[in-house]
Design an enzyme around this catalytic site. Structure first.
Site, PDB file in Angstrom:
ATOM      1  N   HIS A 277      -5.467   9.532  -0.448  1.00  0.00           N
ATOM      2  CA  HIS A 277      -5.382   8.800   0.720  1.00  0.00           C
ATOM      3  C   HIS A 277      -6.409   9.127   1.868  1.00  0.00           C
ATOM      4  O   HIS A 277      -6.265   9.182   3.160  1.00  0.00           O
ATOM      5  CB  HIS A 277      -4.130   8.750   1.398  1.00  0.00           C
ATOM      6  CG  HIS A 277      -3.767   7.591   2.259  1.00  0.00           C
ATOM      7  ND1 HIS A 277      -4.064   7.630   3.610  1.00  0.00           N
ATOM      8  CD2 HIS A 277      -3.328   6.404   2.129  1.00  0.00           C
ATOM      9  CE1 HIS A 277      -3.639   6.466   4.387  1.00  0.00           C
ATOM     10  NE2 HIS A 277      -3.190   5.523   3.286  1.00  0.00           N
TER      11      HIS A 277
ATOM     12  N   HIS B  76       4.094  -2.327   3.006  1.00  0.00           N
ATOM     13  CA  HIS B  76       4.066  -0.898   2.419  1.00  0.00           C
ATOM     14  C   HIS B  76       5.116  -0.571   1.770  1.00  0.00           C
ATOM     15  O   HIS B  76       6.387  -1.204   2.148  1.00  0.00           O
ATOM     16  CB  HIS B  76       3.776   0.254   3.566  1.00  0.00           C
ATOM     17  CG  HIS B  76       2.586   0.017   4.307  1.00  0.00           C
ATOM     18  ND1 HIS B  76       2.235  -0.967   5.431  1.00  0.00           N
ATOM     19  CD2 HIS B  76       1.311   0.884   4.251  1.00  0.00           C
ATOM     20  CE1 HIS B  76       1.105  -0.871   6.004  1.00  0.00           C
ATOM     21  NE2 HIS B  76       0.611   0.224   5.189  1.00  0.00           N
TER      22      HIS B  76
ATOM     23  N   ASP C  31       0.712  -1.224   0.055  1.00  0.00           N
ATOM     24  CA  ASP C  31      -0.032   0.066  -0.085  1.00  0.00           C
ATOM     25  C   ASP C  31       0.886   1.353   0.100  1.00  0.00           C
ATOM     26  O   ASP C  31       2.125   1.326   0.524  1.00  0.00           O
ATOM     27  CB  ASP C  31      -0.728   0.015   1.320  1.00  0.00           C
ATOM     28  CG  ASP C  31      -2.015  -0.954   1.280  1.00  0.00           C
ATOM     29  OD1 ASP C  31      -1.995  -1.560   0.287  1.00  0.00           O
ATOM     30  OD2 ASP C  31      -2.853  -0.781   2.062  1.00  0.00           O
TER      31      ASP C  31
END
Length: 735
Positions: free
Chosen positions: A146, A243, A91
């Site tokens: 986001h 991530h 992500d």
């Protein structure tokens, strides 16, 4: 005005320069807004995440089902992974530092990944999106900026998805139906609001991909804890959350390099999210329209990013130059003050200059001020010959001078020919070697002429600049000019005096050696800044020019923004003309070249070039308040203001001025400074286009409230009265 005239005025076509200015401002605003949009603050306190809410509307089939929820086409199904099958998901990327390193690890072990990308970062790094697709990995959507999708409107949600989709299409010619909402985790943690988002995503044709296993790499507790948290329990399959952006991901890269071989050794199969749950490949070929729109968006972001980076670099250079110059100016100003005191003590032991002085006052429609100006000069404590040159006035200025009947005053009448012609007429008529020039709206103090004359004891001195003061400090705009005169003009003149490169002897108060004036051909009308042009010509001619800060003259400053604009427009344009006229002297040898390199380069860099890019300070201030760290932006701006305040305090102490007015300095940064920027920009545009600007005469209204009482009394010695201030507009006349 007639009705037809009013209608014509209403239908007037805007001037091209204003259209250009509006378009340019709109373009800059668009570039900054776009750059701010694609630079989200992921992982900071600036994010807004909704607290966990009730869960009663979340179906049990979803809570107990797989981590992929398909709510498209009106259905609702949960999809999970087979045992010993995992999908590595990443992500918050792509990131130019960490995404390539993660792709290298995946390629080394020949496993795919699924990257849920932010459109804002993908737009800045489209090459990384292509690398992800080319490596055999899969792309999903993680929104554009986001946000927590439960806190935004449906319109905003749609934009977050569509903009990211366009970025992916523009970079890879692909689109994706997979979405992972920011701040989501496992399906067991879904609340009613989050499930509503899943339904909304399904209605828009998107499949929502949650996680099964959280590596907790965002905690940055070390490689071992990440590997342990990312290892499935009891052979279960699922999506592993990691991530590839949002901070230092070196631990993630190192943990991945251990996790993959460990899981392979345990018999695990690595796959993508879509393949792992039995769905078609998430990456589909984009339509032609999406591809073209995406290319436009990616290109726009690339251009905006480079422009903003260039602006930031320019601002850094500007800031450093301004600070270094300000420190230098302050230090040199203090040195100048000490040097002046020593020079005065030395001069007190020598014979003072006592020869008479010719004072030239060019006048054009100066009826409001001319009487006070002449009387003040006549009351000097130094012998003077006063020559008033009336340049075709139509308001009775010459008659007023004649009516004064002051001994030693000569009046020359001439057809209107402009200020340089009037000054030259006065120079030709002057009887003495020292010639003092002042404007017809200026009040000299009793000792001003005497002080201007003393430096001419040095035969190398060709001109002496006096100290111009703002007399009418009754309005906000004139008070700001007072601050500018004290901090800007006079501090600069002190520094130029020390380095021998004074470029302007002000028209309001200056003295010249008549021989030097004749040596350079008198006052030229080649530029609109005849005082700068004359001073530079004398400096290049080898004459020394000095500053006498005690020789004070009180002048009436423009009292409206319109008047100020016209005055500074002429000054700025004339300065540019003077620079261009004398440009070749920079390459000259000897004293002429040294003067030109110091004076003209200082003038060009700090009065033309840097002020042209100085608006970046205000532009990036607004940008920082909206898109960046507000506290940091305010601290930086406050630091700049503090430095300027220190400079103001030093300047006001050197000038022996009251400091109470400095409270207006911060406010000056938000209005007055912007006006000066606009004036200079317009002047440069006028010069570049080759337009010749005509003289712009300000109609004076005779405000001299701040002239010292003794000087006012001397100006009124014959019983006349200084005019009462009136609010009048500027008369724009060719002069």
């Amino acid at each position: 005005m007639s009705r037809s005239g009013r209608l014509l005025g209403r239908g007037r076509v805007p001037r091209p320069k204003w259209v250009f200015l509006v378009v340019a401002m709109a373009m800059v605003a668009s570039v900054l807004a776009l750059n701010g949009l694609v630079n989200p603050k992921v992982g900071t306190d600036a994010e807004r995440q909704a607290p966990h809410g009730p869960e009663e509307r979340v179906p049990l089939s979803v809570v107990q089902g797989g981590s992929v929820v398909d709510a498209t086409a009106g259905r609702l199904r949960s999809l999970g992974y087979p045992s010993k099958t995992v999908a590595l998901t990443f992500d918050d990327g792509p990131d130019p530092q960490w995404t390539p390193q993660i792709l290298d690890v995946l390629q080394r072990y020949e496993v795919p990944g699924t990257f849920f990308v932010l459109g804002s970062l993908g737009a800045q790094h489209p090459d990384l999106l292509r690398e992800i697709v080319d490596s055999g990995s899969e792309i999903g959507i993680h929104t554009f900026t986001h946000p927590d999708l439960t806190t935004v409107s449906t319109d905003r949600l749609g934009r977050e998805l569509s903009q990211t989709q366009l970025v992916i299409a523009g970079a890879t010619n692909r689109v994706s139906y997979l979405v992972r909402p920011p701040y989501s985790s496992e399906v067991t943690a879904l609340d009613n609001s989050q499930f509503d988002v899943v339904r909304e995503l399904g209605d828009r044709g998107f499949v929502t991909a949650f996680t099964d296993i959280d590596s907790r790499d965002w905690e940055r507790k070390g490689v071992d804890p990440i590997v342990a948290a990312a290892t499935p329990a009891n052979g279960a399959g699922g999506a592993i959350l990691m991530h590839d952006a949002g901070g230092d991901r070196s631990e993630t890269v190192a943990a991945l390099d251990r996790l993959i071989p460990d899981l392979k050794a345990q018999g695990y199969t690595f796959t993508t999210v879509s393949k792992g749950v039995g769905l078609p490949p998430a990456d589909q070929v984009a339509s032609t329209s999406d591809r073209n729109l995406g290319l436009g968006l990616v290109t726009g972001v690339t251009v905006a990013t480079w422009i903003v980076r260039a602006m930031e670099l320019a601002l850094l250079v500007l800031g450093l130059l301004v600070i270094v110059r300000l420190v230098l100016v302050l230090a040199v100003a203090v040195v100048h003050a000490r040097r002046s005191r020593r020079a005065r003590r030395a001069a007190s032991r020598t014979e003072p200059v006592s020869e008479p002085v010719s004072v030239i006052i060019p006048a054009y429609n100066e009826k409001e001020c001319i009487a006070a100006t002449v009387r003040a000069v006549a009351a000097s404590d130094h012998p003077v010959e006063i020559i008033v040159v009336d340049d075709g006035s139509t308001d009775g200025t010459a008659d007023i001078v004649e009516a004064l009947d002051i001994p030693g005053v000569r009046l020359i009448r001439q057809v209107n020919a402009g200020k340089p012609a009037a000054l030259n007429a006065g120079i030709r008529a002057a009887s003495h070697e020292i010639v003092v020039m002042l404007d017809g709206d200026t009040i000299f103090e009793r000792d001003t002429v005497r002080l201007l004359a003393q430096p001419f004891a040095d035969p190398t001195v060709g001109a002496v600049a006096g100290n111009a003061k703002v007399a009418n400090r009754t309005k906000l705009v004139t008070r700001w000019q007072h601050i500018e005169y004290v901090i800007g003009f006079n501090l600069d003149r002190r520094m130029q005096d020390v380095f021998g490169c004074i470029t302007t002897v002000p028209g309001a108060v200056g003295a010249f050696r008549r021989t030097a004036l004749l040596d350079v051909g008198g006052v030229s009308d080649d530029t609109l800044a005849e005082d700068t042009d004359l001073t530079v010509a004398m400096g290049i001619g080898g004459w020394r020019i000095v500053f006498e800060e005690r020789a004070r003259a009180w002048t009436e400053a423009p009292s409206t923004f319109g008047q100020l604009w016209r005055q500074r427009y002429r000054w700025s344009y004339g300065t540019i003309q003077s620079l261009w006229k004398h440009r070749r002297a920079v390459a000259a040898s000897g004293a002429s070249g040294r003067y030109a390199r110091r004076g003209l380069l200082n003038l060009g860099i700090f009065q033309v070039l840097l002020p042209l890019i100085a608006p970046l300070i205000d532009i990036l201030l607004v940008y920082g308040l909206i898109f960046d760290d507000t506290v940091r932006t305010l601290v930086l701006w406050g630091a700049v203001l503090a430095i300027q305040t220190v400079a103001g305090i030093v300047a006001f102490r050197l000038e022996r001025e009251k400091m109470a007015i400095l409270w207006l300095l911060p406010l000056q940064q938000f209005a007055y400074r912007q006006l000066m920027y606009a004036v200079l920009i317009q002047s440069v545009a006028t010069a570049v286009t080759g337009i010749r600007l005509g003289w712009q005469k300000l109609r004076r209204i005779g405000q001299f409230e701040n002239v010292p009482t003794a000087e006012r009394e001397r100006a009124l010695a014959t019983g006349g009265a200084l005019p009462v201030a009136r609010d009048e507009e500027v008369a724009e006349q060719a002069h």
